[in-house]
Scaffold this motif. Structure first.
Motif, PDB file in Angstrom:
ATOM      1  N   MET A  42       0.067  17.559  -7.507  1.00  0.00           N
ATOM      2  CA  MET A  42      -0.135  16.414  -7.767  1.00  0.00           C
ATOM      3  C   MET A  42      -1.394  16.531  -8.724  1.00  0.00           C
ATOM      4  SD  MET A  42      -2.104  13.299  -5.620  1.00  0.00           S
ATOM      5  CE  MET A  42      -0.510  13.179  -4.219  1.00  0.00           C
ATOM      6  N   THR A  43      -1.864  15.371 -10.267  1.00  0.00           N
ATOM      7  CA  THR A  43      -2.655  15.671 -11.015  1.00  0.00           C
ATOM      8  C   THR A  43      -4.108  15.233 -10.440  1.00  0.00           C
ATOM      9  OG1 THR A  43      -2.130  13.623 -12.300  1.00  0.00           O
ATOM     10  CG2 THR A  43      -0.934  15.608 -12.501  1.00  0.00           C
ATOM     11  N   VAL A  44      -5.068  15.135 -11.371  1.00  0.00           N
ATOM     12  CA  VAL A  44      -6.433  14.870 -10.396  1.00  0.00           C
ATOM     13  C   VAL A  44      -6.250  12.886 -10.425  1.00  0.00           C
ATOM     14  CG1 VAL A  44      -8.934  15.029 -10.875  1.00  0.00           C
ATOM     15  CG2 VAL A  44      -7.511  16.797 -10.952  1.00  0.00           C
ATOM     16  N   GLY A  45      -6.237  12.603 -11.735  1.00  0.00           N
ATOM     17  CA  GLY A  45      -6.057  11.688 -12.407  1.00  0.00           C
ATOM     18  C   GLY A  45      -4.948  10.505 -10.299  1.00  0.00           C
ATOM     19  N   ARG A  46      -3.615  11.700 -10.720  1.00  0.00           N
ATOM     20  CA  ARG A  46      -3.355  10.897  -9.587  1.00  0.00           C
ATOM     21  C   ARG A  46      -3.531  11.315  -8.184  1.00  0.00           C
ATOM     22  NH1 ARG A  46       3.407  12.519  -7.882  1.00  0.00           N
ATOM     23  NH2 ARG A  46       3.772  10.922  -6.497  1.00  0.00           N
ATOM     24  N   LEU A  47      -4.134  12.075  -7.995  1.00  0.00           N
ATOM     25  CA  LEU A  47      -4.761  12.307  -6.495  1.00  0.00           C
ATOM     26  C   LEU A  47      -5.719  10.973  -6.900  1.00  0.00           C
ATOM     27  CD1 LEU A  47      -5.538  13.987  -3.712  1.00  0.00           C
ATOM     28  CD2 LEU A  47      -7.240  15.195  -5.380  1.00  0.00           C
ATOM     29  N   LEU A  48      -7.128  11.009  -7.591  1.00  0.00           N
ATOM     30  CA  LEU A  48      -7.775  10.087  -7.146  1.00  0.00           C
ATOM     31  C   LEU A  48      -7.157   8.738  -6.948  1.00  0.00           C
ATOM     32  CD1 LEU A  48     -10.513  11.462 -10.098  1.00  0.00           C
ATOM     33  CD2 LEU A  48      -9.953  11.750  -7.832  1.00  0.00           C
ATOM     34  N   ARG A  49      -6.231   8.088  -7.511  1.00  0.00           N
ATOM     35  CA  ARG A  49      -5.175   6.571  -7.960  1.00  0.00           C
ATOM     36  C   ARG A  49      -5.094   6.400  -6.274  1.00  0.00           C
ATOM     37  NH1 ARG A  49      -3.709   8.389 -12.837  1.00  0.00           N
ATOM     38  NH2 ARG A  49      -1.475   8.867 -12.501  1.00  0.00           N
ATOM     39  N   THR A  50      -4.551   7.673  -5.819  1.00  0.00           N
ATOM     40  CA  THR A  50      -3.893   7.416  -4.539  1.00  0.00           C
ATOM     41  C   THR A  50      -4.935   7.075  -3.383  1.00  0.00           C
ATOM     42  OG1 THR A  50      -1.581   8.971  -4.716  1.00  0.00           O
ATOM     43  CG2 THR A  50      -2.340   8.405  -2.179  1.00  0.00           C
ATOM     44  N   ALA A  51      -5.860   8.017  -4.304  1.00  0.00           N
ATOM     45  CA  ALA A  51      -6.741   7.766  -2.724  1.00  0.00           C
ATOM     46  C   ALA A  51      -8.187   6.454  -2.799  1.00  0.00           C
ATOM     47  CB  ALA A  51      -8.262   8.675  -3.890  1.00  0.00           C
ATOM     48  N   ARG A  52      -7.903   6.164  -4.111  1.00  0.00           N
ATOM     49  CA  ARG A  52      -8.776   4.313  -4.132  1.00  0.00           C
ATOM     50  C   ARG A  52      -7.658   3.613  -3.660  1.00  0.00           C
ATOM     51  NH1 ARG A  52     -12.783   4.298  -7.151  1.00  0.00           N
ATOM     52  NH2 ARG A  52     -13.237   5.778  -9.253  1.00  0.00           N
ATOM     53  N   GLU A  53      -6.327   3.964  -3.390  1.00  0.00           N
ATOM     54  CA  GLU A  53      -5.078   2.951  -3.267  1.00  0.00           C
ATOM     55  C   GLU A  53      -5.513   3.166  -1.186  1.00  0.00           C
ATOM     56  OE1 GLU A  53      -1.509   4.739  -4.484  1.00  0.00           O
ATOM     57  OE2 GLU A  53      -2.054   3.170  -6.519  1.00  0.00           O
ATOM     58  N   THR A  54      -5.488   4.163  -0.670  1.00  0.00           N
ATOM     59  CA  THR A  54      -5.729   4.541   0.733  1.00  0.00           C
ATOM     60  C   THR A  54      -6.904   4.210   0.920  1.00  0.00           C
ATOM     61  OG1 THR A  54      -4.383   6.294   0.306  1.00  0.00           O
ATOM     62  CG2 THR A  54      -6.105   6.414   2.326  1.00  0.00           C
ATOM     63  N   LEU A  55      -8.110   3.793   0.479  1.00  0.00           N
ATOM     64  CA  LEU A  55      -9.678   3.497   0.413  1.00  0.00           C
ATOM     65  C   LEU A  55      -9.116   1.933   0.374  1.00  0.00           C
ATOM     66  CD1 LEU A  55     -11.749   5.749  -0.887  1.00  0.00           C
ATOM     67  CD2 LEU A  55     -11.224   6.004   1.559  1.00  0.00           C
ATOM     68  N   ARG A  56      -8.776   1.017  -0.298  1.00  0.00           N
ATOM     69  CA  ARG A  56      -8.805  -0.186  -0.394  1.00  0.00           C
ATOM     70  C   ARG A  56      -7.892  -0.475   0.610  1.00  0.00           C
ATOM     71  NH1 ARG A  56      -6.350   0.326  -5.742  1.00  0.00           N
ATOM     72  NH2 ARG A  56      -3.894  -0.546  -4.587  1.00  0.00           N
ATOM     73  N   ASP A  57      -6.378   0.048   1.000  1.00  0.00           N
ATOM     74  CA  ASP A  57      -5.572  -0.614   1.737  1.00  0.00           C
ATOM     75  C   ASP A  57      -6.259  -0.578   2.973  1.00  0.00           C
ATOM     76  OD1 ASP A  57      -3.781  -0.479   0.058  1.00  0.00           O
ATOM     77  OD2 ASP A  57      -2.535   1.022   0.289  1.00  0.00           O
ATOM     78  N   ALA A  58      -7.248  -0.050   3.633  1.00  0.00           N
ATOM     79  CA  ALA A  58      -8.259   0.591   4.863  1.00  0.00           C
ATOM     80  C   ALA A  58      -9.087  -0.803   4.673  1.00  0.00           C
ATOM     81  CB  ALA A  58      -8.876   1.685   4.960  1.00  0.00           C
ATOM     82  N   GLY A  59      -9.539  -1.337   3.525  1.00  0.00           N
ATOM     83  CA  GLY A  59     -10.593  -2.365   3.224  1.00  0.00           C
ATOM     84  C   GLY A  59     -11.846  -1.698   3.135  1.00  0.00           C
ATOM     85  N   LEU A  60     -11.926  -0.674   2.088  1.00  0.00           N
ATOM     86  CA  LEU A  60     -12.721   0.185   1.987  1.00  0.00           C
ATOM     87  C   LEU A  60     -13.001   0.701   0.755  1.00  0.00           C
ATOM     88  CD1 LEU A  60     -12.755   3.015   4.488  1.00  0.00           C
ATOM     89  CD2 LEU A  60     -14.315   1.035   5.055  1.00  0.00           C
ATOM     90  N   ARG A  61     -14.728   0.274   0.172  1.00  0.00           N
ATOM     91  CA  ARG A  61     -14.907   0.745  -1.355  1.00  0.00           C
ATOM     92  C   ARG A  61     -15.565   2.050  -0.775  1.00  0.00           C
ATOM     93  NH1 ARG A  61     -21.194   0.017  -3.990  1.00  0.00           N
ATOM     94  NH2 ARG A  61     -20.505   1.233  -6.008  1.00  0.00           N
ATOM     95  N   GLY A  62     -15.292   3.099  -1.172  1.00  0.00           N
ATOM     96  CA  GLY A  62     -15.674   4.614  -0.759  1.00  0.00           C
ATOM     97  C   GLY A  62     -16.055   5.370  -2.381  1.00  0.00           C
ATOM     98  N   CYS A  63     -16.809   6.218  -1.920  1.00  0.00           N
ATOM     99  CA  CYS A  63     -17.865   6.939  -2.787  1.00  0.00           C
ATOM    100  C   CYS A  63     -17.778   7.850  -2.455  1.00  0.00           C
ATOM    101  CB  CYS A  63     -19.337   6.352  -3.025  1.00  0.00           C
ATOM    102  SG  CYS A  63     -19.335   4.482  -3.498  1.00  0.00           S
ATOM    103  N   LEU A  64     -16.918   9.528  -2.507  1.00  0.00           N
ATOM    104  CA  LEU A  64     -17.504  10.769  -2.291  1.00  0.00           C
ATOM    105  C   LEU A  64     -17.011  11.878  -3.355  1.00  0.00           C
ATOM    106  CD1 LEU A  64     -14.650   8.467  -0.783  1.00  0.00           C
ATOM    107  CD2 LEU A  64     -14.391  10.840   0.306  1.00  0.00           C
TER     108      LEU A  64
END
Length: 301
Positions: free
Chosen positions: A1-23
């Motif tokens: 998985m590319t870094v770009g795709r990894l970060l997009r997936t991470a944002r989606e995971t957090l958004r689906d959980a109702g979170l704004r994440g800073c990691l």
């Protein structure tokens, strides 16, 4: 998985959980890192107890404080669920400074932390961070302010407090709840806390004895509901500090693997869901942090 795709997936995971994440996750030896909005500043809640521990232990090592010195603390008399230790005591207690450190970091005891802040006030803690070359963490108030929120004033209707916390922020990160306003609260970013962790786990301007004691305290952390399930194993050691307040869910720590590799992890988040108990959010934050860690670790092999 590319870094770009990894970060997009991470944002989606957090958004689906109702979170704004800073990691941010950093390899403590190579300096390689992966992050998501890691420079964003958020109120840090109980994460402030790590800088407090650094400053207090430094004063003990330098002989300004006696770790065995006794401090008498009043009971916390907290009515709402959550606070631990002396915060829930009904009678005064006498505790040594070194034991207050344990209570403050390992079980996130607010009363113990304020007893330490009475010895080393917020301005002195901030000065210690600057002296050690750690920037980006603002120390403005004692931890007792963390228990003076709408959740206490609106008890038992605490859902109203969580609705206010989740919905009332301004575009400039102001908030009618002082503890959630980055201009008034103790605040910092994921990057700033990774810098602090890096200074504690690798040679830095923080004295060796001070860093070793703070690492020990973080290793004793008993609050393990957030990132610990994804980072603890028989082949790794997870040392951390959590921070939880209304819609804030944070954890910062270091995972040390049996093969010698070590990674600093800072996961700060705020929820848009007006609920106190959110196991899905806890799991999502841990999953994203672990995914960033695993990507870094795989790249090193």
């Amino acid at each position: 998985m590319t870094v770009g795709r990894l970060l997009r997936t991470a944002r989606e995971t957090l958004r689906d959980a109702g979170l704004r994440g800073c990691l941010l996750v950093r390899d403590l030896d190579s300096g390689d890192e992966l992050g998501l909005d890691d420079d964003a500043v958020l109120p840090v809640a109980s994460l402030v107890k790590v800088p407090l521990a650094v400053a207090t232990v430094d004063r003990i090592v330098r002989g300004e404080l006696d770790g065995a010195g006794a401090v008498t603390v009043a009971p916390g008399r907290v009515r709402t669920p959550g606070p631990t230790g002396l915060s829930r005591f009904r009678h005064p207690a006498t505790v040594a400074v070194d034991d207050l450190l344990y209570l403050s970091v390992a079980i996130s005891d607010e009363v113990a932390s304020d007893a330490l802040f009475a010895l080393t006030p917020p301005t002195a803690v901030a000065d210690a961070l600057r002296r050690f070359g750690v920037d980006g963490i603002s120390i403005r108030h004692h931890t007792r302010d963390l228990t003076d929120t709408p959740a206490e004033r609106l008890a038992p209707e605490v859902h109203l407090a969580h609705s206010l916390a989740a919905s009332a922020a301004t575009a400039g990160q102001g908030h009618p709840v002082a503890q959630l306003d980055v201009g008034r609260a103790n605040s910092g970013s994921a990057r700033a806390f990774v810098e602090l962790l890096h200074a504690l786990w690798r040679p830095s301007r923080i004295p060796t004895a001070v860093a070793a004691r703070v690492r020990e305290l973080m290793g004793d952390n008993l609050l393990r509901q957030r990132l610990a399930p994804d980072f603890s194993s028989d082949a790794s050691r997870w040392s951390s500090k959590t921070g939880t307040l209304l819609n804030l869910r944070h954890e910062v720590g270091v995972v040390e693997h049996a093969d010698g590799q070590a990674y600093a992890v800072a996961a700060l988040s705020e929820s848009t869901v007006p609920a106190a108990v959110q196991p899905e959010a806890e799991a999502a934050l841990a999953q994203v942090a672990r995914d960033l860690h695993d990507a870094l670790r795989a790249a090193r092999r």
